[in-house]
Enzyme design. Structure first.
Site, mmCIF file in Angstrom:
data_model
loop_
_atom_site.group_PDB
_atom_site.id
_atom_site.type_symbol
_atom_site.label_atom_id
_atom_site.label_comp_id
_atom_site.label_asym_id
_atom_site.label_seq_id
_atom_site.Cartn_x
_atom_site.Cartn_y
_atom_site.Cartn_z
ATOM 1 N N ASP A 69 -0.319 26.515 -9.622
ATOM 2 C CA ASP A 69 -0.433 25.476 -8.619
ATOM 3 C C ASP A 69 -1.055 24.321 -9.512
ATOM 4 O OD1 ASP A 69 -0.644 23.783 -6.355
ATOM 5 O OD2 ASP A 69 -2.935 24.402 -6.291
ATOM 6 N N ASP A 285 -5.346 27.359 -5.327
ATOM 7 C CA ASP A 285 -6.623 27.028 -4.680
ATOM 8 C C ASP A 285 -6.502 27.580 -3.335
ATOM 9 O OD1 ASP A 285 -5.105 25.197 -3.824
ATOM 10 O OD2 ASP A 285 -6.441 23.550 -4.472
ATOM 11 N N ASP A 289 -0.905 26.836 -0.774
ATOM 12 C CA ASP A 289 0.016 27.861 -1.168
ATOM 13 C C ASP A 289 -0.367 29.276 -0.843
ATOM 14 O OD1 ASP A 289 -2.528 27.842 -2.610
ATOM 15 O OD2 ASP A 289 -1.947 26.606 -4.225
HETATM 16 P P1 ADP Z 1 -0.345 20.718 -5.221
HETATM 17 O O1 ADP Z 1 0.861 21.556 -5.127
HETATM 18 O O2 ADP Z 1 -0.269 19.735 -6.170
HETATM 19 O O3 ADP Z 1 -1.775 21.259 -5.003
HETATM 20 P P2 ADP Z 1 -0.152 19.728 -2.231
HETATM 21 O O4 ADP Z 1 0.901 20.909 -1.782
HETATM 22 O O5 ADP Z 1 -1.766 20.208 -1.653
HETATM 23 O O6 ADP Z 1 -0.039 19.568 -3.863
HETATM 24 O O7 ADP Z 1 0.219 18.234 -1.499
HETATM 25 C C1 ADP Z 1 1.219 17.821 -1.901
HETATM 26 C C2 ADP Z 1 1.386 16.333 -1.617
HETATM 27 O O8 ADP Z 1 1.299 16.164 -0.531
HETATM 28 C C3 ADP Z 1 0.036 15.680 -2.235
HETATM 29 O O9 ADP Z 1 0.454 15.444 -3.696
HETATM 30 C C4 ADP Z 1 -0.003 14.265 -1.435
HETATM 31 O O10 ADP Z 1 1.066 13.353 -1.895
HETATM 32 C C5 ADP Z 1 0.638 14.945 -0.099
HETATM 33 N N1 ADP Z 1 -0.522 15.117 0.536
HETATM 34 C C6 ADP Z 1 -1.130 16.400 1.214
HETATM 35 N N2 ADP Z 1 -1.955 16.250 2.000
HETATM 36 C C7 ADP Z 1 -2.231 14.848 1.971
HETATM 37 C C8 ADP Z 1 -3.653 14.209 2.359
HETATM 38 N N3 ADP Z 1 -4.559 14.729 3.184
HETATM 39 N N4 ADP Z 1 -3.772 12.867 2.160
HETATM 40 C C9 ADP Z 1 -2.854 12.279 1.362
HETATM 41 N N5 ADP Z 1 -1.670 13.090 0.988
HETATM 42 C C10 ADP Z 1 -1.528 14.309 1.028
HETATM 43 MG MG MG Z 2 -3.099 22.841 -4.273
#
Ligand code: ADP
Ligand code: MG
Length: 306
Positions: A69, A285, A289
């Site tokens: 991730d 994390d 995921d």
């Molecule tokens: P990663 O796979 O990189 O860990 P996430 O799956 O956690 O990313 O989140 C994907 C995207 O969704 C983030 O890059 C962001 O654009 C958006 N996002 C998710 N949760 C939030 C939040 N609480 N506030 C703002 N944007 C969010």
């Molecule tokens: Mg993540």
């Protein structure tokens, strides 16, 4: 006992030695494996690594593909707000930060902490949001001080009928291609007064560019894995441009990046790789995921994993 024909005298001696050991002390040998696993588990625990059992260690050794991730796994997850853009003419930066910060009070995403730190830094007060709904891997929706607030990425905005103008798209793309994650913010402007007033609609009021940094050992870990012939992927919910930039810093080419996927998309990629007959380890994390972690042959949850 039948001995296979062995030409090498050293090997022959070793095999005789083993045979004598097995006959002389079978219990000790029977205990050796569980003891090694237990000691390994203990040493792991001392280093903050919890291992669920010996079978996990065995499967980890056979993994030929490792999927990471991005946020909080390859990167530190200690995000900071690098830039604030206000797009709505009648919204001030402080109002935007107040709305976004308040909304993020309901979220556990690493982005939320960054935004709240930024509000604190600017002395902007935030309030508790109500009617909070998170959309995993996309963003959130809630009500702050009586007005709807929508936060998240492009796909979340599009799903809610909000599209970036070409100028906004240009600003956003520029920041994304240098590795920033963009938090787009749509606010419900105050309804016009009067009995015939139409309910106000959501407008894209601005965006916050959030910066993250690669963990110091990410590059070396990936290089080490690849030198062992292990295929390495990065699977991220973040947008393609940001993901590709971070991957390049970690030494991964864009061919091994899957971006813009929600939790079910991460799961689908893990399943696709497994269906191709490879043993998969997924490192994440736990934020967005968890299904992929559970579906992989080995799930490795890092940091403040959930
Ligand atoms: P990663 O796979 O990189 O860990 P996430 O799956 O956690 O990313 O989140 C994907 C995207 O969704 C983030 O890059 C962001 O654009 C958006 N996002 C998710 N949760 C939030 C939040 N609480 N506030 C703002 N944007 C969010
Ligand atoms: Mg993540």
């Amino acid at each position: 006992m039948m001995m296979p024909h062995v030409d090498d005298p050293q090997l022959l001696a070793f095999m005789f030695g083993c045979t004598v050991l097995v006959i002389a002390c079978p219990c000790a040998l029977g205990l050796a494996t569980p003891t090694a696993v237990m000691v390994g588990g203990g040493v792991g625990a001392a280093h903050g690594i919890l291992i669920k059992g010996g079978d996990v260690l065995e499967r980890a050794a056979s993994a030929r593909t490792v999927c990471f991730d991005k946020t909080g796994t390859l990167t530190t997850g200690r995000l900071t707000v690098a830039k604030v853009m206000v797009w709505a003419p009648d919204v001030t930066e402080a109002e935007l930060i107040c709305a976004v910060g308040s909304a993020e009070r309901g979220s556990e995403h690493p982005i939320a902490k960054a935004v709240l730190n930024h509000a604190l830094l600017l002395n902007v007060e935030t309030v508790e949001p109500v009617d909070f709904v998170a959309s995993a891997g996309q963003g959130l929706q809630c009500v702050v001080l009586g007005r709807t607030v929508l936060l998240g990425n492009r796909s979340w905005m599009l799903e809610n009928g909000l599209e970036l103008s070409s100028e906004q798209e240009r600003q956003v793309a520029e920041l994304e291609s240098t590795g920033h994650t963009l938090v787009l913010a749509a606010l419900e402007l105050a309804p016009a007064a009067g009995k015939d007033a139409t309910p106000s609609k959501l407008v894209l009021a601005g965006a916050l560019a959030v910066a993250d940094s690669l963990k110091p050992d990410a590059y070396a870990v990936i290089r080490q894995l690849r030198s062992q012939g292990i295929e390495v992927w990065m699977i991220s919910g973040d947008n393609e441009r940001t993901a590709v930039h971070v991957a390049a810093e970690a030494g991964l080419s864009s061919a091994f990046v899957v971006a813009g996927v929600k939790p079910d998309g991460k799961l689908a990629k893990v399943q696709e790789l497994r269906d191709a007959g490879r043993k998969i380890a997924f490192v994440g994390d736990g934020v967005n995921d968890a299904p992929a972690l559970a579906a992989a042959d080995v799930g490795i949850a890092v940091g403040s994993g959930t």
